[in-house]
Design an enzyme around this catalytic site. Sequence first.
Site, PDB file in Angstrom:
ATOM      1  N   HIS A   1      -6.280   4.160  -9.371  1.00 33.28           N
ATOM      2  CA  HIS A   1      -6.902   3.183  -8.458  1.00 33.28           C
ATOM      3  C   HIS A   1      -6.015   2.977  -7.219  1.00 33.28           C
ATOM      4  CE1 HIS A   1      -8.894  -0.565  -7.127  1.00 33.28           C
ATOM      5  NE2 HIS A   1      -7.652  -0.965  -6.869  1.00 33.28           N
ATOM      6  N   GLU A   2      -4.707   2.826  -7.441  1.00 34.19           N
ATOM      7  CA  GLU A   2      -3.796   2.652  -6.296  1.00 34.19           C
ATOM      8  C   GLU A   2      -3.791   3.908  -5.423  1.00 34.19           C
ATOM      9  OE1 GLU A   2      -2.975  -0.214  -5.544  1.00 34.19           O
ATOM     10  OE2 GLU A   2      -3.413  -1.145  -7.479  1.00 34.19           O
TER      11      GLU A   2
ATOM     12  N   HIS B   1      -6.467   3.759  -2.955  1.00 35.63           N
ATOM     13  CA  HIS B   1      -6.126   3.040  -1.717  1.00 35.63           C
ATOM     14  C   HIS B   1      -5.343   3.951  -0.756  1.00 35.63           C
ATOM     15  CE1 HIS B   1      -7.741  -0.785  -2.810  1.00 35.63           C
ATOM     16  NE2 HIS B   1      -6.940  -0.952  -3.844  1.00 35.63           N
TER      17      HIS B   1
HETATM   18 ZN    ZN Z   1      -6.977  -2.267  -5.425  1.00 34.19          ZN
END
Ligand code: ZN
Length: 232
Positions: free
Chosen positions: A101-102, A105
């Site tokens: 998930h990171e 980003h």
């Molecule tokens: Zn996030």
Amino acid sequence: MFYPFFDPTYILVIIGLVISMAASAYVNHTFRRYDQYRSRTNTSGTDAARFILSQSGINNVGVQKISGDLTDNYNGQTKILSLSEATADSTSVAAIGVAAHECGHAVQDHLNYWPMRLRTALVPAANLGSTLSFPIIIVGVLLSFNQTLIYIGIFLFSLALLFQLVTLPVEFNASRRALRILSDGQVLSRDEVPMVRKVLTAAALTYVAATLATFLQLLRLIILFGGNRDDN
Ligand SMILES: [Zn+2]
């Protein structure tokens, strides 16, 4: 009679608080549950992040370990992807999901994903809004319901809500990217991906809950102070 901090509309604040607490309990529960499943590839969160970044053609982002619980984040200014201890060293499906998930980003940053840019641009306004809105409203109330000050306060508070609203697509999109990357079967086997989806969905719900809580607070401010008080 006017009670600035406790009145019938305070129930809205309590509802928001309960929703936020439930969402945070749910994400903790879901993370703990899937933290018990070791990934079959035996990849740690850190290794997964490094692998995904290089697969995505990103080689200017560093991966580091930080203390704290669920403190994982990506900093677009410093180009550093920080993983909490529970994520960095763990080889669990949940840890890999959070790391991915990171990375989502970092990919957004790399591709200049515009909602992320907008979110970053809104940070100062949102900080100003959450710091000054209540003091200004209180001063407005004390100055025998100065409607201009009260409206300014409510407007400032709505900036904090705007920031949270823009955060939602950024978070959902990072998780979608993470799931897409993990679905290629190199870091996780295919039957492990649905577990990651559950963890990331639970995490996304905390953002929805926080936004809802802020909306309920704004609604309360509008109910309390939005109307014209000339009839008093
Ligand atoms: Zn996030």
